[in-house]
Design a protein around this motif. Structure first.
Motif, short mmCIF file in Angstrom:
data_model
loop_
_atom_site.label_atom_id
_atom_site.label_comp_id
_atom_site.label_asym_id
_atom_site.label_seq_id
_atom_site.Cartn_x
_atom_site.Cartn_y
_atom_site.Cartn_z
N GLU A 267 -36.65 17.92 33.96
CA GLU A 267 -37.05 16.88 32.81
C GLU A 267 -36.17 16.75 31.71
OE1 GLU A 267 -39.06 20.85 31.64
OE2 GLU A 267 -38.86 19.84 33.45
N GLU A 268 -35.41 17.75 31.58
CA GLU A 268 -34.26 17.47 30.37
C GLU A 268 -33.38 16.50 30.42
OE1 GLU A 268 -34.44 19.42 27.74
OE2 GLU A 268 -36.12 20.61 28.35
N LYS A 269 -33.15 15.94 31.79
CA LYS A 269 -32.20 15.02 32.20
C LYS A 269 -32.62 13.58 31.45
CE LYS A 269 -29.25 14.45 35.72
NZ LYS A 269 -28.03 14.93 36.31
N TYR A 270 -34.17 13.43 31.65
CA TYR A 270 -34.82 12.06 31.20
C TYR A 270 -35.26 11.96 29.81
CZ TYR A 270 -34.26 11.93 36.23
OH TYR A 270 -33.64 11.88 37.56
N TYR B 135 -23.95 14.73 26.84
CA TYR B 135 -24.92 13.84 26.41
C TYR B 135 -24.50 12.38 26.30
CZ TYR B 135 -27.91 17.94 25.75
OH TYR B 135 -28.74 18.92 26.25
N ILE B 136 -25.33 11.36 26.31
CA ILE B 136 -24.75 10.06 26.07
C ILE B 136 -25.95 9.35 25.20
CG2 ILE B 136 -24.75 7.67 27.19
CD1 ILE B 136 -24.42 9.20 30.01
N CYS B 137 -25.05 8.73 24.18
CA CYS B 137 -26.11 7.90 22.87
C CYS B 137 -26.37 6.73 23.35
CB CYS B 137 -25.28 8.10 21.78
SG CYS B 137 -24.03 6.97 21.50
N GLN B 138 -27.32 5.90 22.63
CA GLN B 138 -27.63 4.71 22.92
C GLN B 138 -26.54 3.60 23.35
OE1 GLN B 138 -30.53 4.34 19.66
NE2 GLN B 138 -31.50 3.06 20.81
N SER B 139 -25.46 3.93 22.48
CA SER B 139 -24.46 3.00 22.52
C SER B 139 -23.51 3.31 23.98
CB SER B 139 -23.53 3.12 21.59
OG SER B 139 -24.08 2.75 20.35
N GLY B 140 -23.79 4.32 24.53
CA GLY B 140 -23.01 4.62 25.83
C GLY B 140 -21.90 5.68 25.53
N GLU C 173 -28.10 6.91 12.96
CA GLU C 173 -28.75 7.61 13.83
C GLU C 173 -29.05 7.06 15.15
OE1 GLU C 173 -32.65 8.95 12.19
OE2 GLU C 173 -31.44 9.95 10.41
N THR C 174 -29.20 7.86 16.19
CA THR C 174 -29.32 7.39 17.55
C THR C 174 -30.06 8.28 18.35
OG1 THR C 174 -28.02 6.44 19.47
CG2 THR C 174 -27.32 8.27 18.53
N THR C 175 -30.49 8.02 19.62
CA THR C 175 -31.02 8.94 20.55
C THR C 175 -29.87 9.15 21.62
OG1 THR C 175 -31.77 6.82 22.09
CG2 THR C 175 -33.43 8.05 20.21
N TRP C 176 -30.28 10.49 22.16
CA TRP C 176 -29.19 10.86 23.14
C TRP C 176 -30.02 11.37 24.49
CZ3 TRP C 176 -24.15 11.48 22.29
CH2 TRP C 176 -23.44 11.32 21.02
N THR C 177 -29.40 11.26 25.83
CA THR C 177 -29.79 11.73 27.04
C THR C 177 -28.97 12.65 27.53
OG1 THR C 177 -29.24 9.82 28.09
CG2 THR C 177 -31.44 9.71 27.22
N HIS C 178 -29.31 13.51 28.29
CA HIS C 178 -28.52 14.71 29.15
C HIS C 178 -28.04 13.99 30.09
CE1 HIS C 178 -27.35 18.29 31.21
NE2 HIS C 178 -27.38 18.81 29.83
N GLU C 179 -26.57 14.18 30.30
CA GLU C 179 -25.86 13.52 31.59
C GLU C 179 -26.34 14.14 32.86
OE1 GLU C 179 -22.98 11.67 33.93
OE2 GLU C 179 -24.34 10.91 32.08
#
Length: 52
Positions: free
Chosen positions: A3-6, A21-26, A46-52
């Motif tokens: 679940e950490e990936k999503y 990690y990847i931010c909203q801008s890629g 500020e942005t959001t990040w997701t785990h690669e």
């Protein structure tokens, strides 16, 4: 850990798992468990990040 990936993380939150990690801008960033999520490397906001 799957679940950490999503899950999305916000600037300023603590990094739960070391990795890329990847931010909203890629843009990608390698972050360690003791880090906090940074601002976007592209916009410097500020942005959001997701785990690669």
């Amino acid at each position: 850990m799957a679940e950490e990936k999503y899950r999305k993380y916000r600037t300023g939150q603590g990094v739960p798992v070391e990795g890329e990690y990847i931010c909203q801008s890629g843009k990608r960033a390698k972050l360690n468990i003791r880090d906090n999520f940074p601002v976007c490397p592209l916009s410097n906001k500020e942005t959001t990040w997701t785990h690669e």
